[in-house]
Design a protein around this motif. Structure first.
Motif, PDB file in Angstrom:
ATOM      1  N   GLU A  55      27.504  27.129  72.136  1.00 45.88           N
ATOM      2  CA  GLU A  55      26.304  27.952  72.151  1.00 45.88           C
ATOM      3  C   GLU A  55      26.388  29.157  71.212  1.00 45.88           C
ATOM      4  N   PHE A  56      27.616  29.600  70.901  1.00 50.06           N
ATOM      5  CA  PHE A  56      27.735  30.797  70.063  1.00 50.06           C
ATOM      6  C   PHE A  56      28.616  30.610  68.836  1.00 50.06           C
ATOM      7  N   ALA A  59      27.084  31.726  65.630  1.00 52.01           N
ATOM      8  CA  ALA A  59      26.441  33.044  65.578  1.00 52.01           C
ATOM      9  C   ALA A  59      27.274  34.003  64.734  1.00 52.01           C
ATOM     10  N   LEU A  60      26.602  34.815  63.930  1.00 51.21           N
ATOM     11  CA  LEU A  60      27.281  35.800  63.094  1.00 51.21           C
ATOM     12  C   LEU A  60      27.163  37.212  63.660  1.00 51.21           C
ATOM     13  N   THR A  61      26.181  37.454  64.500  1.00 52.26           N
ATOM     14  CA  THR A  61      25.994  38.762  65.130  1.00 52.26           C
ATOM     15  C   THR A  61      25.635  38.551  66.591  1.00 52.26           C
ATOM     16  N   ARG A  62      25.782  39.597  67.382  1.00 51.32           N
ATOM     17  CA  ARG A  62      25.456  39.482  68.810  1.00 51.32           C
ATOM     18  C   ARG A  62      23.982  39.176  69.007  1.00 51.32           C
ATOM     19  N   GLU A  63      23.158  39.664  68.119  1.00 46.78           N
ATOM     20  CA  GLU A  63      21.724  39.405  68.240  1.00 46.78           C
ATOM     21  C   GLU A  63      21.398  37.920  68.118  1.00 46.78           C
ATOM     22  N   GLN A  64      22.312  37.144  67.556  1.00 53.90           N
ATOM     23  CA  GLN A  64      22.059  35.719  67.349  1.00 53.90           C
ATOM     24  C   GLN A  64      22.535  34.845  68.517  1.00 53.90           C
ATOM     25  N   VAL A  65      23.278  35.411  69.459  1.00 57.11           N
ATOM     26  CA  VAL A  65      23.771  34.577  70.560  1.00 57.11           C
ATOM     27  C   VAL A  65      22.637  34.335  71.548  1.00 57.11           C
ATOM     28  N   PRO A  66      22.619  33.175  72.206  1.00 62.74           N
ATOM     29  CA  PRO A  66      21.556  32.898  73.184  1.00 62.74           C
ATOM     30  C   PRO A  66      21.715  33.770  74.432  1.00 62.74           C
ATOM     31  N   GLU A  70      24.820  36.050  76.051  1.00 61.36           N
ATOM     32  CA  GLU A  70      24.635  37.494  76.252  1.00 61.36           C
ATOM     33  C   GLU A  70      24.955  37.874  77.696  1.00 61.36           C
TER      34      GLU A  70
END
Length: 198
Positions: A55-56, A59-66, A70
């Protein structure tokens, strides 16, 4: 306002860095959680990277994680006690384990008690706890507990922890570690009362 922890179970969040299930690393984590529960009322939550990794991973930034990831990051940041464990992979924790903690707030783990654990193919990997884990959580200014737990493949029968030596180490790590957790709670409550008086 800092939350008073005296009247609720200790929030213990464990992160298993194994990329496979079933996992000896997760078995070791469960043994540590069970030992803590013998001495303390706890609320336990296990984060399995074998479950949430896909799921992550990109992702390159925390804003991109589902949202589901989070939620797990917030559990890590709000835990009273963290248990972190990984199989030794090429001399260190798994890359996905590090990737998850790259998203944790830089100052979110200050003074948070962290119990370190690892599994590996043989005893030669045991120093991963000291040379890889402690520096990582030193960066976060977390409080790594004095005794970590390492188990090798020979300490398990299939996916059952059978080594009496490792079980004793788990017990010692918990008994030596819980006073640090309780002291931190008391200090937080004292600070809260002091701030509230102003």
């Amino acid at each position: 306002m800092v939350e008073n922890t005296a009247n609720r179970p200790l929030r213990v969040v464990a992160v298993s860095g194994s990329l496979h299930a079933p996992s000896k690393t997760s078995v070791l984590v469960s043994a540590i959680l069970d030992e803590i529960a013998e001495h303390q009322d706890i609320s336990r939550h296990i984060i399995e990277l074998s479950d949430i990794g896909p799921e992550f991973a990109g992702a390159l930034t925390r804003e991109q994680v589902p949202a589901s990831v989070e939620d797990e990051l917030r559990r890590i940041e709000n835990a009273d006690l963290l248990i972190v464990a990984s199989p030794v992979y090429r001399g260190s924790f798994t890359g996905l384990f590090k990737h998850l903690f790259d998203f944790v707030g830089q100052y979110a783990l200050i003074d948070k008690p962290v119990l370190l654990a690892a599994t590996g193919g043989g005893e030669r990997h045991a120093l991963m706890l000291e040379h890889q884990f402690r520096p990582l959580f030193g960066f976060f200014q977390a409080l790594t507990l004095p005794i970590g737990v390492y188990a090798s493949n020979t300490d398990f029968a299939e996916y059952t922890l059978t080594s009496d030596a490792v079980k004793s180490r788990v017990r010692l790590a918990v008994l030596r570690g819980l006073p640090f957790v309780h002291n931190r709670d008391r200090e937080r409550d004292e600070i809260s009362a002091y701030v509230g008086a102003w």
